[in-house]
Design a protein around this motif. Sequence first.
Motif, short mmCIF file in Angstrom:
data_model
loop_
_atom_site.label_atom_id
_atom_site.label_comp_id
_atom_site.label_asym_id
_atom_site.label_seq_id
_atom_site.Cartn_x
_atom_site.Cartn_y
_atom_site.Cartn_z
N LYS A 134 -10.21 -42.60 -51.97
CA LYS A 134 -10.64 -43.13 -53.28
C LYS A 134 -12.16 -43.14 -53.39
O LYS A 134 -12.72 -42.72 -54.41
N ASP A 135 -12.83 -43.60 -52.35
CA ASP A 135 -14.29 -43.70 -52.39
C ASP A 135 -14.95 -42.34 -52.56
O ASP A 135 -15.97 -42.22 -53.25
N SER A 163 -18.51 -57.52 -50.33
CA SER A 163 -17.53 -57.54 -51.41
C SER A 163 -17.06 -56.10 -51.61
O SER A 163 -16.87 -55.37 -50.64
N LEU A 164 -16.90 -55.67 -52.83
CA LEU A 164 -16.35 -54.34 -53.08
C LEU A 164 -17.39 -53.26 -52.76
O LEU A 164 -18.48 -53.25 -53.31
N VAL A 165 -16.99 -52.33 -51.88
CA VAL A 165 -17.83 -51.18 -51.55
C VAL A 165 -17.42 -50.03 -52.48
O VAL A 165 -16.24 -49.81 -52.73
N SER A 166 -18.40 -49.31 -53.00
CA SER A 166 -18.11 -48.19 -53.88
C SER A 166 -19.18 -47.12 -53.70
O SER A 166 -20.08 -47.27 -52.86
N GLN A 174 -22.51 -43.36 -47.63
CA GLN A 174 -23.34 -44.15 -46.73
C GLN A 174 -23.35 -43.51 -45.36
O GLN A 174 -22.42 -42.78 -44.98
N ASP A 175 -24.35 -43.81 -44.57
CA ASP A 175 -24.44 -43.33 -43.19
C ASP A 175 -23.78 -44.33 -42.25
O ASP A 175 -23.94 -45.55 -42.39
#
Length: 436
Positions: free
Chosen positions: A89-90, A342-345, A417-418
Amino acid sequence: MQQKFENHIAHNFDFLIGKKLLLATSGGIDSMVLVNLFHQLSFEIAIAHCNFQLRGLESFEDQNFIQNYAEANEIPLFLTQFDTKAFAKDYKLSTQVAARELRYSWFYELLETKKYDYILTAHHADDNLETFLIHLSRGTGLDGLTGIPAQNGKVIRPLLLFSRAEIEQYAMDNSIEWREDSSNASDNYLRNKIRHNLVPVLKELNPDFLASFCKTQAYLQESQQMVADASILVYQQVAKVEEDQIHFDLNQLKKLPNYKSYLYQWLNDYGFSAWDDIYDLVDGQSGKQVFSSEFRLLKNRDFLILSPENLKEEDEEYYIFKDQKEVNIPLNLSLTKVADISLVSNTTIFVDEDKLWFPLVLRRWRQGDNFQPIGMEGKSKKVSKFFKDNKLSLLEKENVWILCSDNQIVWILGLRQDERFKIGNRTKKILKIQLE
Protein backbone atom coordinates in the motif's frame (compact mmCIF):
# COMPACT_ATOMS: atom_id res chain seq x y z
CA MET A 1 12.91 -39.15 -9.32
CA GLN A 2 15.79 -39.09 -6.86
CA GLN A 3 18.19 -40.74 -9.31
CA LYS A 4 16.98 -38.50 -12.14
CA PHE A 5 17.51 -35.49 -9.91
CA GLU A 6 21.01 -36.60 -8.90
CA ASN A 7 21.97 -37.05 -12.56
CA HIS A 8 20.43 -33.67 -13.39
CA ILE A 9 22.56 -31.93 -10.76
CA ALA A 10 25.71 -33.77 -11.84
CA HIS A 11 25.26 -32.87 -15.52
CA ASN A 12 23.74 -29.39 -15.37
CA PHE A 13 24.49 -27.93 -11.94
CA ASP A 14 27.80 -29.51 -10.94
CA PHE A 15 28.99 -26.05 -9.80
CA LEU A 16 26.65 -26.42 -6.79
CA ILE A 17 28.73 -29.29 -5.40
CA GLY A 18 30.64 -28.14 -2.34
CA LYS A 19 28.77 -24.82 -2.16
CA LYS A 20 26.58 -23.41 0.62
CA LEU A 21 22.99 -23.38 -0.62
CA LEU A 22 20.08 -21.32 0.65
CA LEU A 23 16.75 -23.01 -0.11
CA ALA A 24 13.68 -20.76 -0.34
CA THR A 25 11.08 -22.81 1.50
CA SER A 26 7.41 -21.91 1.86
CA GLY A 27 6.36 -25.23 3.40
CA GLY A 28 4.44 -26.26 0.27
CA ILE A 29 4.98 -29.57 -1.47
CA ASP A 30 7.41 -28.21 -4.10
CA SER A 31 9.82 -26.57 -1.66
CA MET A 32 9.65 -29.46 0.84
CA VAL A 33 10.60 -31.91 -1.92
CA LEU A 34 13.44 -29.61 -2.93
CA VAL A 35 14.77 -29.57 0.64
CA ASN A 36 14.43 -33.35 0.94
CA LEU A 37 16.31 -34.02 -2.31
CA PHE A 38 19.27 -31.84 -1.39
CA HIS A 39 19.27 -33.11 2.18
CA GLN A 40 19.40 -36.71 0.93
CA LEU A 41 22.40 -35.82 -1.25
CA SER A 42 24.18 -34.36 1.81
CA PHE A 43 24.58 -30.85 0.39
CA GLU A 44 25.34 -28.03 2.81
CA ILE A 45 21.96 -26.34 2.91
CA ALA A 46 19.95 -23.89 4.95
CA ILE A 47 16.25 -23.05 4.84
CA ALA A 48 15.01 -19.49 4.31
CA HIS A 49 11.34 -18.93 5.13
CA CYS A 50 9.39 -15.69 4.71
CA ASN A 51 6.18 -15.12 6.65
CA PHE A 52 4.31 -12.55 4.56
CA GLN A 53 1.41 -12.43 7.05
CA LEU A 54 -1.13 -12.63 4.23
CA ARG A 55 -3.20 -15.57 5.49
CA GLY A 56 -3.65 -14.82 9.17
CA LEU A 57 -3.06 -17.75 11.49
CA GLU A 58 -2.27 -20.01 8.55
CA SER A 59 0.89 -18.04 7.81
CA PHE A 60 2.17 -18.57 11.35
CA GLU A 61 1.26 -22.26 11.22
CA ASP A 62 3.41 -22.52 8.09
CA GLN A 63 6.23 -20.84 9.99
CA ASN A 64 5.89 -23.24 12.93
CA PHE A 65 5.87 -26.19 10.53
CA ILE A 66 9.13 -25.04 8.94
CA GLN A 67 10.72 -24.44 12.34
CA ASN A 68 9.83 -27.93 13.56
CA TYR A 69 11.04 -29.53 10.33
CA ALA A 70 14.38 -27.70 10.39
CA GLU A 71 14.94 -28.59 14.04
CA ALA A 72 14.04 -32.26 13.52
CA ASN A 73 16.40 -32.56 10.55
CA GLU A 74 19.15 -30.37 12.00
CA ILE A 75 19.05 -27.91 9.09
CA PRO A 76 20.01 -24.26 9.69
CA LEU A 77 16.99 -22.00 9.46
CA PHE A 78 16.50 -18.31 8.70
CA LEU A 79 13.11 -16.73 9.33
CA THR A 80 11.68 -13.31 8.70
CA GLN A 81 8.25 -11.65 8.78
CA PHE A 82 6.92 -8.90 6.54
CA ASP A 83 3.89 -6.66 6.77
CA THR A 84 3.38 -7.21 3.06
CA LYS A 85 0.02 -5.48 2.68
CA ALA A 86 1.27 -2.31 4.35
CA PHE A 87 4.42 -2.35 2.24
CA ALA A 88 2.38 -2.81 -0.95
CA LYS A 89 0.00 0.00 0.00
CA ASP A 90 2.73 2.46 0.96
CA TYR A 91 4.65 1.95 -2.25
CA LYS A 92 1.70 1.35 -4.58
CA LEU A 93 2.66 -2.18 -5.52
CA SER A 94 0.54 -5.27 -6.06
CA THR A 95 0.72 -7.76 -3.21
CA GLN A 96 2.59 -10.25 -5.41
CA VAL A 97 5.18 -7.69 -6.54
CA ALA A 98 5.64 -6.43 -2.98
CA ALA A 99 6.18 -9.98 -1.68
CA ARG A 100 8.68 -10.69 -4.45
CA GLU A 101 10.68 -7.50 -3.79
CA LEU A 102 10.76 -8.15 -0.06
CA ARG A 103 11.76 -11.79 -0.23
CA TYR A 104 14.49 -11.46 -2.86
CA SER A 105 16.01 -8.47 -1.11
CA TRP A 106 16.14 -10.55 2.05
CA PHE A 107 17.53 -13.59 0.21
CA TYR A 108 20.39 -11.53 -1.25
CA GLU A 109 21.05 -10.02 2.15
CA LEU A 110 21.39 -13.54 3.59
CA LEU A 111 23.78 -14.54 0.80
CA GLU A 112 26.02 -11.65 1.70
CA THR A 113 25.82 -11.65 5.49
CA LYS A 114 25.70 -15.41 6.05
CA LYS A 115 28.16 -16.25 3.28
CA TYR A 116 25.96 -18.54 1.21
CA ASP A 117 26.68 -19.07 -2.47
CA TYR A 118 23.32 -19.57 -4.19
CA ILE A 119 19.56 -19.18 -3.67
CA LEU A 120 17.52 -22.19 -4.80
CA THR A 121 13.81 -22.04 -5.54
CA ALA A 122 11.36 -24.88 -6.27
CA HIS A 123 9.88 -23.72 -9.59
CA HIS A 124 9.01 -26.75 -11.75
CA ALA A 125 7.84 -27.55 -15.29
CA ASP A 126 4.18 -26.77 -14.61
CA ASP A 127 5.17 -23.36 -13.20
CA ASN A 128 7.06 -22.77 -16.43
CA LEU A 129 3.99 -23.66 -18.50
CA GLU A 130 1.76 -21.37 -16.45
CA THR A 131 4.22 -18.48 -16.82
CA PHE A 132 4.33 -19.06 -20.58
CA LEU A 133 0.53 -18.93 -20.80
CA ILE A 134 0.38 -15.78 -18.63
CA HIS A 135 2.81 -14.00 -20.95
CA LEU A 136 0.99 -15.32 -24.02
CA SER A 137 -2.35 -14.03 -22.72
CA ARG A 138 -0.92 -10.55 -22.18
CA GLY A 139 1.01 -10.36 -25.42
CA THR A 140 4.76 -10.84 -25.49
CA GLY A 141 7.85 -11.18 -27.63
CA LEU A 142 10.21 -14.10 -27.88
CA ASP A 143 11.75 -13.32 -24.49
CA GLY A 144 8.40 -13.83 -22.80
CA LEU A 145 7.96 -17.27 -24.36
CA THR A 146 11.30 -18.80 -23.41
CA GLY A 147 10.21 -19.48 -19.84
CA ILE A 148 11.66 -19.23 -16.37
CA PRO A 149 15.47 -19.38 -16.56
CA ALA A 150 17.13 -22.31 -14.81
CA GLN A 151 19.75 -19.85 -13.57
CA ASN A 152 19.50 -16.10 -13.12
CA GLY A 153 22.69 -14.93 -11.45
CA LYS A 154 22.71 -16.39 -7.95
CA VAL A 155 19.18 -17.79 -8.25
CA ILE A 156 19.02 -21.46 -9.29
CA ARG A 157 15.88 -23.44 -10.18
CA PRO A 158 16.89 -27.11 -10.29
CA LEU A 159 13.35 -28.56 -10.46
CA LEU A 160 12.34 -27.07 -13.83
CA LEU A 161 12.97 -30.48 -15.39
CA PHE A 162 10.26 -32.09 -13.25
CA SER A 163 6.47 -31.95 -13.47
CA ARG A 164 4.08 -31.27 -10.62
CA ALA A 165 2.93 -34.90 -10.92
CA GLU A 166 6.48 -36.22 -10.46
CA ILE A 167 6.97 -34.02 -7.41
CA GLU A 168 3.68 -35.17 -5.87
CA GLN A 169 4.54 -38.81 -6.48
CA TYR A 170 7.98 -38.38 -4.90
CA ALA A 171 6.42 -36.73 -1.85
CA MET A 172 3.98 -39.61 -1.39
CA ASP A 173 6.63 -42.31 -1.94
CA ASN A 174 8.91 -40.72 0.64
CA SER A 175 6.22 -39.74 3.18
CA ILE A 176 7.13 -36.05 2.92
CA GLU A 177 4.86 -33.72 4.85
CA TRP A 178 3.95 -30.30 3.56
CA ARG A 179 1.55 -27.43 4.09
CA GLU A 180 -1.29 -26.57 1.70
CA ASP A 181 -1.63 -22.88 0.88
CA SER A 182 -5.37 -22.16 0.96
CA SER A 183 -4.94 -19.30 -1.56
CA ASN A 184 -3.94 -21.86 -4.20
CA ALA A 185 -7.57 -23.01 -4.33
CA SER A 186 -8.84 -19.55 -5.24
CA ASP A 187 -9.27 -18.29 -8.80
CA ASN A 188 -8.66 -14.68 -7.77
CA TYR A 189 -5.23 -14.77 -9.39
CA LEU A 190 -4.58 -15.25 -13.11
CA ARG A 191 -2.04 -18.00 -12.46
CA ASN A 192 -4.61 -20.00 -10.48
CA LYS A 193 -7.23 -19.55 -13.20
CA ILE A 194 -4.79 -20.93 -15.76
CA ARG A 195 -3.73 -23.77 -13.44
CA HIS A 196 -7.27 -24.84 -12.59
CA ASN A 197 -9.12 -24.21 -15.85
CA LEU A 198 -6.81 -24.05 -18.85
CA VAL A 199 -3.95 -26.44 -18.18
CA PRO A 200 -6.24 -29.44 -17.40
CA VAL A 201 -7.97 -28.96 -20.78
CA LEU A 202 -4.62 -28.87 -22.61
CA LYS A 203 -3.50 -32.05 -20.83
CA GLU A 204 -6.81 -33.69 -21.62
CA LEU A 205 -6.39 -32.90 -25.31
CA ASN A 206 -2.86 -34.27 -25.23
CA PRO A 207 -1.73 -36.38 -22.23
CA ASP A 208 1.89 -35.64 -23.21
CA PHE A 209 1.25 -31.91 -23.51
CA LEU A 210 3.76 -30.91 -20.83
CA ALA A 211 6.55 -32.92 -22.44
CA SER A 212 5.66 -31.45 -25.85
CA PHE A 213 5.65 -27.97 -24.35
CA CYS A 214 9.11 -28.49 -22.84
CA LYS A 215 10.46 -29.51 -26.27
CA THR A 216 8.83 -26.47 -27.90
CA GLN A 217 10.29 -24.17 -25.29
CA ALA A 218 13.75 -25.67 -25.85
CA TYR A 219 13.36 -24.84 -29.56
CA LEU A 220 12.29 -21.30 -28.67
CA GLN A 221 15.36 -20.89 -26.48
CA GLU A 222 17.57 -22.04 -29.36
CA SER A 223 15.79 -19.58 -31.65
CA GLN A 224 16.31 -16.82 -29.12
CA GLN A 225 20.04 -17.52 -29.12
CA MET A 226 20.11 -17.41 -32.91
CA VAL A 227 18.30 -14.07 -32.84
CA ALA A 228 20.78 -12.73 -30.30
CA ASP A 229 23.74 -13.86 -32.42
CA ALA A 230 22.29 -12.28 -35.58
CA SER A 231 21.49 -9.12 -33.66
CA ILE A 232 25.12 -8.73 -32.61
CA LEU A 233 26.38 -9.13 -36.18
CA VAL A 234 23.96 -6.56 -37.59
CA TYR A 235 24.57 -4.19 -34.66
CA GLN A 236 28.24 -4.01 -35.61
CA GLN A 237 27.24 -2.79 -39.08
CA VAL A 238 24.58 -0.29 -38.01
CA ALA A 239 25.65 1.10 -34.62
CA LYS A 240 28.60 3.18 -33.52
CA VAL A 241 29.41 4.00 -29.89
CA GLU A 242 30.54 7.56 -29.22
CA GLU A 243 31.34 8.25 -25.56
CA ASP A 244 28.05 7.69 -23.71
CA GLN A 245 25.94 7.65 -26.88
CA ILE A 246 25.04 5.03 -29.48
CA HIS A 247 24.44 6.24 -33.04
CA PHE A 248 22.30 4.03 -35.29
CA ASP A 249 22.84 4.66 -39.02
CA LEU A 250 19.36 4.89 -40.54
CA ASN A 251 20.63 4.38 -44.09
CA GLN A 252 22.06 1.02 -43.06
CA LEU A 253 19.14 0.18 -40.79
CA LYS A 254 16.47 0.74 -43.44
CA LYS A 255 18.18 -1.72 -45.79
CA LEU A 256 17.02 -4.47 -43.41
CA PRO A 257 13.56 -5.84 -44.26
CA ASN A 258 12.83 -6.48 -40.56
CA TYR A 259 14.61 -3.53 -38.97
CA LYS A 260 11.88 -3.11 -36.34
CA SER A 261 12.82 -6.46 -34.83
CA TYR A 262 16.45 -5.39 -34.57
CA LEU A 263 15.51 -2.10 -32.93
CA TYR A 264 13.45 -3.98 -30.37
CA GLN A 265 16.35 -6.34 -29.68
CA TRP A 266 18.83 -3.50 -29.23
CA LEU A 267 16.66 -1.11 -27.23
CA ASN A 268 14.60 -3.43 -25.04
CA ASP A 269 17.15 -3.42 -22.21
CA TYR A 270 17.03 0.37 -22.00
CA GLY A 271 13.50 0.43 -20.61
CA PHE A 272 11.61 1.65 -23.67
CA SER A 273 7.97 0.68 -24.05
CA ALA A 274 6.50 3.06 -26.68
CA TRP A 275 7.58 0.88 -29.59
CA ASP A 276 5.26 2.37 -32.20
CA ASP A 277 6.68 5.82 -31.42
CA ILE A 278 10.22 4.45 -31.76
CA TYR A 279 9.45 2.85 -35.12
CA ASP A 280 7.90 6.14 -36.31
CA LEU A 281 11.19 7.93 -35.51
CA VAL A 282 12.88 6.13 -38.40
CA ASP A 283 10.90 8.18 -40.94
CA GLY A 284 10.03 11.03 -38.57
CA GLN A 285 11.27 14.61 -38.51
CA SER A 286 14.71 15.35 -37.21
CA GLY A 287 14.56 16.47 -33.58
CA LYS A 288 11.78 14.13 -32.50
CA GLN A 289 12.59 11.93 -29.52
CA VAL A 290 11.24 9.11 -27.38
CA PHE A 291 12.04 8.64 -23.69
CA SER A 292 12.38 5.70 -21.35
CA SER A 293 12.83 6.17 -17.62
CA GLU A 294 16.58 6.80 -17.95
CA PHE A 295 17.30 7.15 -21.68
CA ARG A 296 16.25 9.12 -24.73
CA LEU A 297 16.22 8.14 -28.40
CA LEU A 298 16.65 11.15 -30.68
CA LYS A 299 16.12 11.38 -34.45
CA ASN A 300 18.99 13.49 -35.77
CA ARG A 301 19.01 13.57 -39.57
CA ASP A 302 20.27 10.16 -40.71
CA PHE A 303 20.80 8.77 -37.23
CA LEU A 304 18.94 7.60 -34.18
CA ILE A 305 20.97 8.63 -31.14
CA LEU A 306 20.57 6.76 -27.86
CA SER A 307 21.85 8.59 -24.80
CA PRO A 308 21.27 8.81 -21.04
CA GLU A 309 18.55 11.28 -20.20
CA ASN A 310 20.25 14.25 -18.53
CA LEU A 311 17.99 15.25 -15.69
CA LYS A 312 17.80 18.87 -14.72
CA GLU A 313 20.85 19.64 -12.62
CA GLU A 314 20.08 21.62 -9.51
CA ASP A 315 23.08 22.67 -7.44
CA GLU A 316 21.13 24.49 -4.77
CA GLU A 317 21.04 22.91 -1.34
CA TYR A 318 18.82 23.88 1.59
CA TYR A 319 19.85 23.33 5.18
CA ILE A 320 17.67 22.27 8.08
CA PHE A 321 19.12 23.00 11.51
CA LYS A 322 18.56 21.22 14.80
CA ASP A 323 15.26 22.17 16.46
CA GLN A 324 14.02 23.86 13.26
CA LYS A 325 10.28 23.19 13.03
CA GLU A 326 9.42 23.99 9.44
CA VAL A 327 10.78 24.49 5.93
CA ASN A 328 9.03 26.63 3.33
CA ILE A 329 11.54 26.63 0.45
CA PRO A 330 11.83 24.78 -1.90
CA LEU A 331 8.82 22.92 -0.51
CA ASN A 332 6.88 22.76 2.73
CA LEU A 333 8.11 20.44 5.48
CA SER A 334 7.22 20.26 9.15
CA LEU A 335 9.48 18.68 11.77
CA THR A 336 7.90 17.70 15.06
CA LYS A 337 9.23 15.84 18.08
CA VAL A 338 6.67 13.23 19.14
CA ALA A 339 6.36 10.58 21.85
CA ASP A 340 5.11 7.83 19.58
CA ILE A 341 4.49 7.09 15.91
CA SER A 342 1.14 7.46 14.20
CA LEU A 343 0.20 6.82 10.58
CA VAL A 344 3.20 6.38 8.28
CA SER A 345 2.64 7.31 4.63
CA ASN A 346 4.48 8.48 1.56
CA THR A 347 4.29 12.02 2.94
CA THR A 348 5.01 11.31 6.62
CA ILE A 349 7.96 9.49 8.15
CA PHE A 350 9.28 8.94 11.68
CA VAL A 351 13.02 8.82 12.30
CA ASP A 352 15.37 8.30 15.23
CA GLU A 353 16.59 11.84 15.89
CA ASP A 354 19.78 10.63 17.57
CA LYS A 355 20.85 9.04 14.28
CA LEU A 356 20.71 12.38 12.45
CA TRP A 357 23.62 14.76 11.88
CA PHE A 358 22.57 18.39 11.61
CA PRO A 359 22.22 20.42 9.58
CA LEU A 360 20.20 18.17 7.32
CA VAL A 361 20.46 18.87 3.60
CA LEU A 362 17.55 19.08 1.18
CA ARG A 363 18.60 18.73 -2.46
CA ARG A 364 17.74 17.24 -5.83
CA TRP A 365 18.63 13.60 -6.39
CA ARG A 366 21.83 12.91 -8.31
CA GLN A 367 23.09 10.13 -10.54
CA GLY A 368 25.06 7.71 -8.36
CA ASP A 369 22.89 8.26 -5.26
CA ASN A 370 22.37 5.10 -3.19
CA PHE A 371 20.11 4.36 -0.25
CA GLN A 372 18.72 1.48 1.79
CA PRO A 373 14.94 1.27 1.20
CA ILE A 374 13.04 0.73 4.44
CA GLY A 375 12.03 -2.90 4.82
CA MET A 376 15.27 -4.05 3.14
CA GLU A 377 17.80 -3.97 5.95
CA GLY A 378 21.38 -4.06 4.74
CA LYS A 379 20.42 -3.93 1.06
CA SER A 380 21.68 -0.91 -0.85
CA LYS A 381 19.93 0.27 -4.01
CA LYS A 382 20.66 2.92 -6.58
CA VAL A 383 18.08 5.67 -6.54
CA SER A 384 17.96 5.52 -10.34
CA LYS A 385 17.12 1.79 -10.15
CA PHE A 386 14.43 2.53 -7.55
CA PHE A 387 12.91 5.08 -9.93
CA LYS A 388 12.98 2.54 -12.75
CA ASP A 389 11.34 -0.15 -10.64
CA ASN A 390 8.61 2.28 -9.65
CA LYS A 391 8.11 3.46 -13.23
CA LEU A 392 8.65 7.16 -12.55
CA SER A 393 8.34 9.38 -15.59
CA LEU A 394 11.02 11.85 -16.61
CA LEU A 395 8.98 14.74 -15.21
CA GLU A 396 8.42 12.92 -11.91
CA LYS A 397 12.14 12.20 -11.53
CA GLU A 398 13.03 15.83 -12.21
CA ASN A 399 10.79 16.89 -9.32
CA VAL A 400 12.18 14.49 -6.72
CA TRP A 401 13.91 15.92 -3.65
CA ILE A 402 16.22 14.10 -1.25
CA LEU A 403 16.66 14.67 2.49
CA CYS A 404 20.20 13.84 3.62
CA SER A 405 22.09 13.49 6.87
CA ASP A 406 25.88 13.57 6.60
CA ASN A 407 25.67 12.57 2.90
CA GLN A 408 23.36 9.65 3.67
CA ILE A 409 19.83 9.64 2.33
CA VAL A 410 17.16 9.83 5.04
CA TRP A 411 14.16 10.09 2.76
CA ILE A 412 13.30 10.25 -0.91
CA LEU A 413 10.51 12.71 -0.30
CA GLY A 414 7.08 11.36 -1.06
CA LEU A 415 8.45 7.96 -2.06
CA ARG A 416 10.58 5.96 0.38
CA GLN A 417 12.30 6.33 3.75
CA ASP A 418 15.77 4.94 4.37
CA GLU A 419 16.13 1.88 6.61
CA ARG A 420 19.13 3.29 8.49
CA PHE A 421 17.18 6.09 10.19
CA LYS A 422 14.01 4.26 11.20
CA ILE A 423 13.03 4.07 14.85
CA GLY A 424 13.80 0.94 16.85
CA ASN A 425 13.60 -0.53 20.33
CA ARG A 426 16.42 1.72 21.54
CA THR A 427 15.04 4.94 20.07
CA LYS A 428 14.71 7.70 22.65
CA LYS A 429 13.83 10.69 20.47
CA ILE A 430 11.32 10.41 17.63
CA LEU A 431 11.22 13.08 14.95
CA LYS A 432 8.16 13.25 12.70
CA ILE A 433 8.88 14.75 9.28
CA GLN A 434 5.89 15.61 7.14
CA LEU A 435 5.65 16.82 3.56
CA GLU A 436 2.79 19.31 3.40
